[in-house]
Scaffold this motif. Structure first.
Motif, mmCIF file in Angstrom:
data_model
loop_
_atom_site.group_PDB
_atom_site.id
_atom_site.type_symbol
_atom_site.label_atom_id
_atom_site.label_comp_id
_atom_site.label_asym_id
_atom_site.label_seq_id
_atom_site.Cartn_x
_atom_site.Cartn_y
_atom_site.Cartn_z
ATOM 1 N N ALA A 170 8.461 -51.226 13.991
ATOM 2 C CA ALA A 170 7.905 -50.600 13.612
ATOM 3 C C ALA A 170 6.974 -51.242 12.542
ATOM 4 O O ALA A 170 7.359 -52.215 11.896
ATOM 5 C CB ALA A 170 9.718 -49.738 12.860
ATOM 6 N N ASP A 171 5.646 -51.207 12.189
ATOM 7 C CA ASP A 171 4.900 -51.699 11.361
ATOM 8 C C ASP A 171 5.528 -50.917 10.176
ATOM 9 O O ASP A 171 5.407 -49.734 9.771
ATOM 10 C CB ASP A 171 3.247 -51.495 11.589
ATOM 11 N N ASN A 172 5.354 -52.089 8.856
ATOM 12 C CA ASN A 172 5.478 -51.362 7.231
ATOM 13 C C ASN A 172 6.723 -49.731 7.567
ATOM 14 O O ASN A 172 6.113 -48.819 6.894
ATOM 15 C CB ASN A 172 4.181 -50.755 6.762
ATOM 16 N N LEU A 173 8.108 -50.614 8.000
ATOM 17 C CA LEU A 173 8.901 -49.236 7.277
ATOM 18 C C LEU A 173 9.109 -49.205 6.222
ATOM 19 O O LEU A 173 9.344 -49.846 5.358
ATOM 20 C CB LEU A 173 10.002 -49.095 8.291
ATOM 21 N N GLN A 174 9.501 -47.517 5.351
ATOM 22 C CA GLN A 174 9.784 -47.857 4.033
ATOM 23 C C GLN A 174 10.596 -46.728 4.195
ATOM 24 O O GLN A 174 10.558 -45.545 4.680
ATOM 25 C CB GLN A 174 8.366 -47.212 3.317
ATOM 26 N N ILE A 175 11.716 -47.214 3.392
ATOM 27 C CA ILE A 175 13.181 -45.978 3.494
ATOM 28 C C ILE A 175 12.680 -44.922 2.064
ATOM 29 O O ILE A 175 12.571 -45.820 1.000
ATOM 30 C CB ILE A 175 14.532 -46.814 3.090
ATOM 31 N N VAL A 176 12.484 -44.038 2.314
ATOM 32 C CA VAL A 176 12.078 -42.975 1.071
ATOM 33 C C VAL A 176 12.846 -42.066 0.358
ATOM 34 O O VAL A 176 13.286 -41.770 -0.847
ATOM 35 C CB VAL A 176 10.762 -41.970 1.532
ATOM 36 N N ASN A 177 14.254 -41.767 0.996
ATOM 37 C CA ASN A 177 14.936 -41.418 0.442
ATOM 38 C C ASN A 177 16.324 -42.429 1.521
ATOM 39 O O ASN A 177 16.831 -42.146 2.907
ATOM 40 C CB ASN A 177 16.010 -40.496 0.704
ATOM 41 N N VAL A 184 3.734 -40.271 1.887
ATOM 42 C CA VAL A 184 4.571 -40.311 1.554
ATOM 43 C C VAL A 184 5.175 -40.247 0.594
ATOM 44 O O VAL A 184 6.256 -40.044 0.680
ATOM 45 C CB VAL A 184 4.391 -42.456 1.780
ATOM 46 N N PRO A 185 4.279 -40.451 -0.572
ATOM 47 C CA PRO A 185 5.298 -40.053 -2.259
ATOM 48 C C PRO A 185 5.635 -38.816 -2.300
ATOM 49 O O PRO A 185 6.398 -38.443 -2.289
ATOM 50 C CB PRO A 185 4.156 -39.619 -2.727
ATOM 51 N N ARG A 186 4.826 -37.616 -1.137
ATOM 52 C CA ARG A 186 6.084 -36.039 -1.002
ATOM 53 C C ARG A 186 6.761 -36.150 -0.088
ATOM 54 O O ARG A 186 7.852 -35.483 -0.685
ATOM 55 C CB ARG A 186 4.398 -35.247 -0.475
ATOM 56 N N ILE A 187 6.676 -36.720 0.647
ATOM 57 C CA ILE A 187 8.448 -36.702 1.956
ATOM 58 C C ILE A 187 9.125 -37.547 0.609
ATOM 59 O O ILE A 187 10.175 -36.726 0.545
ATOM 60 C CB ILE A 187 8.437 -38.241 2.965
ATOM 61 N N SER A 188 8.901 -38.537 0.342
ATOM 62 C CA SER A 188 10.401 -39.098 -1.081
ATOM 63 C C SER A 188 10.369 -38.149 -2.103
ATOM 64 O O SER A 188 11.847 -37.510 -1.819
ATOM 65 C CB SER A 188 9.682 -40.149 -1.755
ATOM 66 N N GLU A 189 9.630 -37.501 -2.717
ATOM 67 C CA GLU A 189 9.889 -36.196 -3.519
ATOM 68 C C GLU A 189 10.706 -35.330 -3.162
ATOM 69 O O GLU A 189 11.888 -35.701 -3.503
ATOM 70 C CB GLU A 189 8.582 -35.647 -3.807
ATOM 71 N N TYR A 190 10.351 -35.037 -1.342
ATOM 72 C CA TYR A 190 10.724 -33.596 -1.158
ATOM 73 C C TYR A 190 12.367 -34.267 -1.024
ATOM 74 O O TYR A 190 13.325 -33.912 -0.992
ATOM 75 C CB TYR A 190 10.253 -32.751 -0.151
#
Length: 699
Positions: free
Chosen positions: A299-306, A346-352
């Motif tokens: 995975a490239d640039n994996l970010q856990i948003v929740n 990405v910010p929207r996925i994080s927020e929701y």
């Protein structure tokens, strides 16, 4: 000229400009700039300047700073070395040069553990402070992160690379070179090299189930990741795995959730059933088709948003519940977001994703209406220009890279144009501030210099916790006058930085701490006199008067004395400045200010009276604007709005009545109050999707 070359020149110009303004040497300015970036990017909890350059057994050793007390950062010791040089061309940094830099920092680390080395250092020096911190906290340190920051172009892949262990403790190397700094400063991409190879580095691929249809724009999957594997990934990459909002959330709270910890310890087999799992994004992935189905192998640039707390808690369980961790599995929802869409999506996925949990709106601070309001004000409020004739504005950067993007859009093939120069004249580089700057100014003024001294991100997290309550339902208090007074605080803060740098008594080091302490002390002492600093005068002239400067210097000299003379047994001044006791020590001192200090103070009653007048003037202005707008839109427009609202039952009887009056213009003329109601009702309809093709009456 390539984009990288242009960035190289702009970075050097910025560093030289800031160094001139602040009275610092360029490498110190470079450290301050990149320290804030690295903290924001999650590489550090905070950056403290602690310079040493010398030799150990005839070989060079050097350090520029460190990332805070490792006992406050999960046992991670971060040491920083800067490689900054002013050159016309972009320098290249190859493997051999990188190895030399690494050795000088590594040598300082090992020497710090030796008593004879520490005893050679002056006890009041910042080099001794960090060496002493390393030695005294060594038993609590679990991992060492060496960070090299360079304004050269690195030709070596070294992010999170393994280095020789010290005393059995693992050491990694992270390199931030010119390309990586550019990516982060212009696009917020901190994780350019965050590539996770599940097979090679973490014991094997992860089972995947495709969850997106062919018609959807974003590729999505469901995965089940072993808890042990997730903990190992977090151990290597740390907070950089967490999307910025989640990182801010974690900094404001305990990092280990007690409920999650208890489940891991007592019922690990039920963890999958009890836990909500993670939401994550990646720029790109590689999968393999196996006999058991799809497997995620990279995975490239994996970010856990929740799921930041779940991840941090699993990592903590490596020490306390290693056996139980073998039984833990975590569900992960993975969305592939191409880089060009990441800033929006990405910010929207994080927020929701996080809105389903007990996370306050203030945690999603970049999208909070507070920041949107400040951004709007910064684009329209005019400030007195340097020459007193041409007005300028202060640029508030709500999202990283906005300022550079605004200039870039106005350039042609990377070259300055009349339009880009006009923009920079309207928004000078010196009149630029970020979210973390704002938090620093506000918490300084709130007499919290020990919180400000924690570093940009921790201070911002503390600021964010309180802004939701202050915002209320509409944030009425955050108006134009409030913005002007915040900018006045910014002007005072930056003037104090320059004053401290040029002061005869300044011994070097800890300037950031001295500045926030000095201003907080001044504000506190003014309040003791039942007065406040006249911020409106500072805003009006966009400058700090000689009388205020003289008072700031008195407070700053005393602040240095308190910070550099901690109680017996405390030897690291940066860490001492983070303690409330340090602030208490300065707060309780009685200072003798120049007689002219009174000239820069006004009574709170006068400050409040000015606020009431400004808000009354604004109300009149708004009323006039509403009346003009109602008539400009015309009767046909209002008739269509009225009909659209009636069909959907969206407005109150009073609002419907007002729109009826507006639709009858000119036979009926709405009052100023009715115009205000009409505009409010119109906004409500537009939020519900109202738009019209009716032509607006010409005025």
């Amino acid at each position: 000229m390539s984009d990288l070359e242009e960035f190289h020149h702009e970075l050097i110009a910025d560093i030289q400009g800031d160094a001139d303004v602040l009275g610092l040497v360029t490498v110190e300015t470079f450290f301050e700039k990149v320290g804030e970036l690295l903290t924001e990017a999650g590489e550090l909890d905070g950056a403290n300047r602690s310079y040493f350059e010398g030799s150990v057994s005839g070989n060079p050793a050097r350090i520029d700073g460190y990332g805070g007390d490792p006992r406050d950062g999960d046992g991670v010791l971060s040491l920083i070395l800067c490689d900054f040089s002013i050159t016309d061309e972009v320098r290249l940094i190859h493997k051999d040069r990188l190895q030399v830099l690494l050795n000088t920092l590594h040598r300082f680390l090992k020497a710090s553990l030796k008593r004879d080395f520490r005893e050679q250092l002056e006890e009041t020096s910042s080099g001794f402070g960090v060496a002493d911190l390393i030695a005294t906290t060594w038993k609590d340190i679990e991992k060492i992160k060496l960070i090299i920051v360079s304004n050269a172009d690195s030709r070596t892949q070294a992010d999170a690379a393994k280095v020789t262990d010290v005393d059995g403790k693992p050491v990694t190397l992270s390199v931030w070179d010119l390309k990586r700094l550019k990516q982060y400063m212009e696009q917020g991409q901190a994780r350019a090299n965050l590539v996770i190879d599940f097979e090679r580095d973490f014991g094997g691929g992860i089972p995947l189930l495709a969850a997106s249809g062919a018609e959807t724009s974003l590729e999505s999957y469901l995965a089940v990741i072993p808890g042990k594997q997730l903990a190992a990934i977090y151990d290597k990459w740390g907070p950089r795995l967490l999307e910025a909002n989640v990182r801010s959330f974690l900094q404001a709270r305990n990092k280990v959730n007690r409920g999650i910890r208890d489940t891991i310890r007592d019922e690990p087999q039920m963890f999958f059933s009890y836990n909500n799992g993670l939401s994550a994004t990646a720029d790109a992935i590689e999968v393999e088709q196996t006999d058991q189905g799809l497997q995620l192998v990279r995975a490239d640039n994996l970010q856990i948003v929740n799921g930041g707390q779940t991840t941090a808690s699993l990592h903590a369980a490596r020490k306390t519940s290693a056996e139980q961790l073998e039984q833990v599995h975590v569900q992960m929802k993975l969305t592939i977001v191409p880089r060009e869409q990441s800033e929006l999506v990405v910010p929207r996925i994080s927020e929701y994703a996080n809105s389903q949990n007990k996370v306050n709106a203030a945690d999603f601070f970049a999208n909070h209406p507070f920041h949107i309001r400040i951004e709007e004000l910064s684009r329209k409020v005019l400030a007195r220009g340097e020459d007193g004739y041409r007005d300028t504005k202060w640029f508030y950067e709500r999202a990283r890279g906005q300022y550079a993007d605004e200039i870039g859009r106005r350039k042609s093939s990377g070259r300055q144009t009349a339009e880009s120069r006009k923009f920079q004249a309207e928004f000078p580089r010196s009149q630029f501030l970020t979210k973390t700057d704002l938090a620093k100014f506000e918490n300084t003024w709130a007499c919290l210099p020990h919180i400000v001294s924690l570093g940009a991100q921790k201070n911002f997290a503390e600021f964010a916790k309180h802004i939701g309550k202050r915002w209320g339902s509409e944030g009425a208090a955050f108006d134009e006058l409030w913005f002007r007074r915040v900018i006045a605080k910014a002007i005072i803060f930056r003037a104090t930085e320059k004053l401290v740098s040029g002061a005869e008594w300044y011994e070097g080091g800890y300037r950031a701490n001295i500045v926030t302490y000095a201003i907080a002390k001044l504000v506190h002492d003014a309040e003791e006199l039942e007065m406040v600093v006249d911020l409106d005068a500072v805003w009006k002239y966009q400058d700090v008067s000689p009388d205020l400067k003289a008072a700031l210097l008195v407070a700053a000299a005393e602040a240095q004395d308190v910070i550099t003379h901690p109680p017996e047994g405390v030897r690291n001044f940066s860490e001492w400045a983070k303690k409330q006791a340090c602030w208490k020590g300065l707060e309780d001192r009685e200072l003798i200010y120049p007689e002219e200090f009174d000239r820069v103070l006004i009574s709170p009653d006068l400050a409040n009276e000015r606020a009431r007048e400004a808000r009354a003037d604004k109300a009149v202005e708004t009323s006039v604007e509403a009346e003009l707008e109602v008539h400009r839109l015309g009767a046909a427009f209002w008739a269509e709005a009225r009909n659209w609202a009636r069909e959907r039952g969206l407005l109150s009887p009073r609002e419907n009545g007002v729109l009826e009056t507006c639709a009858a213009i000119p036979s009926k003329m709405p009052s100023d109050k009715q115009c205000a109601i009409a505009m409010s009702a119109l906004k409500k309809l537009q939020d519900e999707g109202f738009s019209t093709g009716v032509g607006v009456d010409a005025t």
